[in-house]
Structure formats: C-alpha cells, structure tokens
Enzyme design. Structure first.
Site, PDB file in Angstrom:
ATOM      1  N   SER A 179       0.792  -1.229   0.000  1.00  0.00           N
ATOM      2  CA  SER A 179       0.000   0.000   0.000  1.00  0.00           C
ATOM      3  C   SER A 179       0.826   1.281   0.000  1.00  0.00           C
ATOM      4  O   SER A 179       0.346   2.323  -0.437  1.00  0.00           O
ATOM      5  CB  SER A 179      -0.948   0.007   1.190  1.00  0.00           C
ATOM      6  OG  SER A 179      -0.219  -0.077   2.388  1.00  0.00           O
ATOM      7  N   HIS A 207      -5.517  -3.436  -2.312  1.00  0.00           N
ATOM      8  CA  HIS A 207      -5.260  -2.491  -3.413  1.00  0.00           C
ATOM      9  C   HIS A 207      -5.282  -3.175  -4.772  1.00  0.00           C
ATOM     10  O   HIS A 207      -5.074  -2.523  -5.794  1.00  0.00           O
ATOM     11  CB  HIS A 207      -3.917  -1.793  -3.207  1.00  0.00           C
ATOM     12  CG  HIS A 207      -3.920  -0.882  -2.017  1.00  0.00           C
ATOM     13  ND1 HIS A 207      -4.378   0.410  -2.076  1.00  0.00           N
ATOM     14  CD2 HIS A 207      -3.572  -1.111  -0.738  1.00  0.00           C
ATOM     15  CE1 HIS A 207      -4.294   0.953  -0.882  1.00  0.00           C
ATOM     16  NE2 HIS A 207      -3.809   0.050  -0.043  1.00  0.00           N
ATOM     17  N   LYS A 241     -11.830   0.501  -1.945  1.00  0.00           N
ATOM     18  CA  LYS A 241     -10.780   1.197  -2.693  1.00  0.00           C
ATOM     19  C   LYS A 241     -11.196   1.262  -4.161  1.00  0.00           C
ATOM     20  O   LYS A 241     -12.037   2.069  -4.507  1.00  0.00           O
ATOM     21  CB  LYS A 241      -9.444   0.517  -2.393  1.00  0.00           C
ATOM     22  CG  LYS A 241      -9.084   0.814  -0.943  1.00  0.00           C
ATOM     23  CD  LYS A 241      -7.890   0.128  -0.387  1.00  0.00           C
ATOM     24  CE  LYS A 241      -7.664   0.662   1.033  1.00  0.00           C
ATOM     25  NZ  LYS A 241      -6.818  -0.168   1.861  1.00  0.00           N
TER      26      LYS A 241
HETATM   27  C1  LIG Z   1      -6.815  -0.220   3.339  1.00  0.00           C
HETATM   28  C2  LIG Z   1      -6.163  -1.480   3.705  1.00  0.00           C
HETATM   29  C3  LIG Z   1      -6.743  -2.367   4.603  1.00  0.00           C
HETATM   30  C4  LIG Z   1      -7.950  -1.995   5.399  1.00  0.00           C
HETATM   31  O1  LIG Z   1      -9.093  -1.937   4.647  1.00  0.00           O
HETATM   32  P1  LIG Z   1     -10.309  -1.000   5.166  1.00  0.00           P
HETATM   33  O2  LIG Z   1     -11.493  -1.528   4.453  1.00  0.00           O
HETATM   34  O3  LIG Z   1      -9.947   0.376   4.795  1.00  0.00           O
HETATM   35  O4  LIG Z   1     -10.378  -1.203   6.651  1.00  0.00           O
HETATM   36  C5  LIG Z   1      -6.137  -3.577   4.807  1.00  0.00           C
HETATM   37  N1  LIG Z   1      -4.996  -3.913   4.164  1.00  0.00           N
HETATM   38  C6  LIG Z   1      -4.388  -3.063   3.311  1.00  0.00           C
HETATM   39  C7  LIG Z   1      -3.135  -3.489   2.630  1.00  0.00           C
HETATM   40  C8  LIG Z   1      -4.945  -1.825   3.071  1.00  0.00           C
HETATM   41  O5  LIG Z   1      -4.321  -0.959   2.274  1.00  0.00           O
END
Ligand SMILES: *Cc1c(COP(=O)(O)O)cnc(C)c1O
Length: 393
Positions: A179, A207, A241
């Site tokens: 990320s 992602h 996302k």
């Molecule tokens: C954003 C993210 C999460 C968490 O997801 P949310 O739905 O925002 O709680 C978990 N793992 C990674 C790698 C992320 O980037």
C-alpha cells in the site's frame, strides 16, 4: 491533570514533524475535490477506478435504502443477515472465482478476524516487513509467534520457515500490492514456499481488487494462479478502494467461510453492513465486469504519470502499480513538499513513520481512471517546479 500528559505527547509529535491532522473534503470523492472552497487535484485517494461517485453505485445505493432502510440492525448471526449480504457474497465469489466469500465490515476487521481465528499460541505467522497495520494488529491479537521476513524476500521467508520447528500451524501473510510502495509480492514463489512447508497463505488484495488482472479480479488473475488442493489460499479484498464503496471480503473455500462465521470475532461481534453499502459494492463489481475501459484508463494513466515522474528524476521506488511513491527522506522535507503541492492545487499527503520506516518518508501518490491527461500534465509541471525548488531533483 491527565490532559497535560496528552498534550505533552502531542507536542513531541509536533517537534518531530510527525503530528497529523485531518483535512475536510466538502465535495464528492473524485479526481478533483474541494477543500475550504478551493478545488484540488486529488492524488492520494484509493478510488482507482473513479467509482466512488459513479451514478450506477449511487442509484443502487439509493434504491436499496428506499427498499430496505438504513441499517441491518444487528450482527449477521443475530438478525442482521439480509438477502443482500448473501447476494454480495455470491457476486464476490464469482468475481474472484473462488468457491465462496464472506463479507466483513472493513478490511481492517477482515484481517484481524481471519488471522486471530486461524492462529493461536503454538502457531507461527510469517509476515512481510511492510505488511499493513491491520495485519500487524491481527498477528498481535493471535498470540502466535510472529516471524517478520524482509520485504518480498522469499529466500529469507524460506530460511525462517526452515528454522522454525515445532509449531502446530504455519501461516504466511503478504499484501499483493503493497500500500505504501506500490510494488507487487512475488506470489508464485510464495505459493511454492507455502506448499513446500505446508503453510496456509493469506494474501491481502486490498489495493489489487479491481486493479490487477485483465478483468480486475486481483492478484490471482494477474499471476494466472489456479486453486491447488494442497494449499489453503485465502484472499482478502476490499470494496472500499477500487470498487468505490465500503467493506471487505475474504474469498476462498466454503469450509473456510463456515469456519470464519463461527470463529472470527471481528465478524461475529459487530453490526452487519447496511443495504446501501452492500448494493453499491455489488453495482461496482458488475460495472468492472462490464466496462473494460475503466481498467484501460487506470493503467494508461498510471504508466503516463510514472514515466513522466521518472523522466524528471524522481525516485518512484519499485512501484509497478497506480500507487506511485515519491521518495523524499526526512519527515520535514516531505511535509514541505506536500504543503507546496497543496499551495499549487494538488492534494497529496506526506507519509511518515510509523506508516513507513524512518528516513523513508514519501509523498504517496495514487492515479485513478478518473484523472484526465490534462490533470496529469498539470501535476507533472508542479512536481517539476517544486522538486527543483526543494532540491529533490
Ligand atoms: C486499506 C487497507 C486495509 C484496510 O481496509 P479498510 O477496508 O480500509 O479497513 C487492509 N490492508 C491493506 C493493505 C490496506 O491498504
């Protein structure tokens, strides 16, 4: 007085350029956002396909609210399990080409719930050093022994696995797209390693869902991975996302789903997602499957922006994806850079410890299908100017 102690700690953060504050966005999330009445090009959302304010998602969400109301009113195991939860799970499993899927309220909860339910004292977890905070927290909650392997380093992973003896269950966890770095884990090699050491594999596609693979199905599609009867390959992904909605899922075998429903505390002890959110997620998956232009635009924009940044001499690390970090170094310089961008109408936040290692502060940019070529060229012009001004390039 305790407030004085809290204030003292906050001042320490300020002294070290590590203080964080919230900015208020008063427009829908898209490539252009409004802050304090002024427009900015957003270069730090995870809205990769530009779906967060898409009409199809809005309509689905409104229709579900009109038909079913605003709340699930209880956890799934009490009375909150609505038909839409089951439909979204079917739709997700079909998208991910897995036997089944289970919806969690967030990716954070999917990770902690899955890790905590699969491992306990006497087990061992092997975790990439750059894994997300939700994975780290899941590992802590599990009480298993945690081995952290060097970033994307399968030799190190293998040596840790061969040295670790006497553990009951062994689990390897990695993000597919990292990320903060935008690079990709060597999944085929990690799968071979998991098979060799009879370990469970958890892949965080937060992602990668809607981003990787010809049809946006994620890391498995990207690498052409097919299910292997000898490997429990668990895929976590988010609707929040690229898919422009909210929530997350675990995709894998049906037995795994049954297991998590019974064991994952982050699934059991929380109110189920409301109809509006579920319907928007389902609409997003349909859209990704119907409109291949979304992915084409995302990747065209990504290549253009990265090549132009590299051409200017910026260090974009090993990024291969729409997450494109611009390595700066110190927290102080990174904040200056981010503030200058903001003055020039670009919103891109400074990422600092503990999110990234000390001395590796960066501007983490993300490109989306919603950015126009003009947006990108404007950003490149500003990056060039500010980069020279601050002696980054
Ligand atoms: C954003 C993210 C999460 C968490 O997801 P949310 O739905 O925002 O709680 C978990 N793992 C990674 C790698 C992320 O980037």
């Amino acid at each position: 007085m305790h407030l004085k102690e809290l204030e003292y700690e906050l001042n320490l953060l300020k002294d070290h350029s590590l203080y964080r504050r919230l900015r208020v966005i008063n427009s829908p999330q898209s490539s252009i956002i409004t802050i304090d009445g002024k427009e900015y090009i957003s270069l730090c959302s995870n809205n990769y396909l530009g779906l967060a304010n898409h009409r199809a998602l809005r309509n689905a969400s409104i229709a579900a609210t009109e038909a079913l109301g605003c709340s699930a009113s209880a956890s799934r195991l009490m009375s909150g399990n609505m038909k839409l939860h089951e439909q979204l799970e079917e739709c997700t499993a079909s998208f991910k080409q897995t036997e089944d899927a289970l919806v969690f309220n967030t990716g954070y909860m999917a990770n902690i719930g899955t890790i905590q339910s699969l491992t306990t004292e006497g087990d061992a977890i092997f975790s990439d050093e750059l894994n997300h905070a939700s994975i780290i927290d899941g590992c802590r909650m599990s009480r298993a022994k945690v081995f952290v392997y060097k970033h994307r380093d399968t030799d190190h992973l293998r040596s840790l696995l061969s040295e670790s003896k006497g553990y009951k269950r062994r689990v390897i966890i990695t993000e597919s797209i990292f990320s903060m770095d935008g690079d990709i884990a060597p999944l085929p090699e990690i799968i071979n390693t998991a098979l060799e050491f009879n370990a469970i594999l958890i892949v965080d596609d937060a992602h990668a869902s809607g981003v990787l693979g010809k049809n946006g199905r994620g890391s498995s599609e990207h690498f052409g991975i097919t299910p292997d009867d000898n490997l429990l390959h668990i895929q976590m992904g988010t609707y929040s996302k690229a898919l422009g909605s909210f929530g997350a899922y675990i995709a894998g075998p049906r037995i795994l789903k049954e297991y998590l429903i019974n064991k994952a505390r982050a699934f059991i002890y929380t109110t189920a997602l409301p109809p509006s959110v579920l319907a928007a997620s389902m609409a997003a998956i349909k859209l990704v499957q119907q409109d291949e232009n979304l992915l084409i635009r995302l990747w065209d924009n990504t290549r253009l922006f990265r090549e132009r940044l590299k051409g200017l001499g910026f260090n974009t690390m090993d990024s291969e994806t729409p997450i494109i970090p611009i390595l700066i170094g110190s927290a102080e310089d990174t904040i200056k850079f981010s503030e200058r961008l903001f003055q020039e109408g670009i919103f891109a936040t400074a990422v600092r410890p503990p999110t990234v290692p000390e001395g590796a502060c960066r501007i983490r940019t993300t490109i989306t299908a919603g950015h126009t070529i003009e947006d990108i060229e404007y950003c490149i012009g500003v990056f060039k100017k500010v980069g020279k001004e601050l002696h980054i390039i």
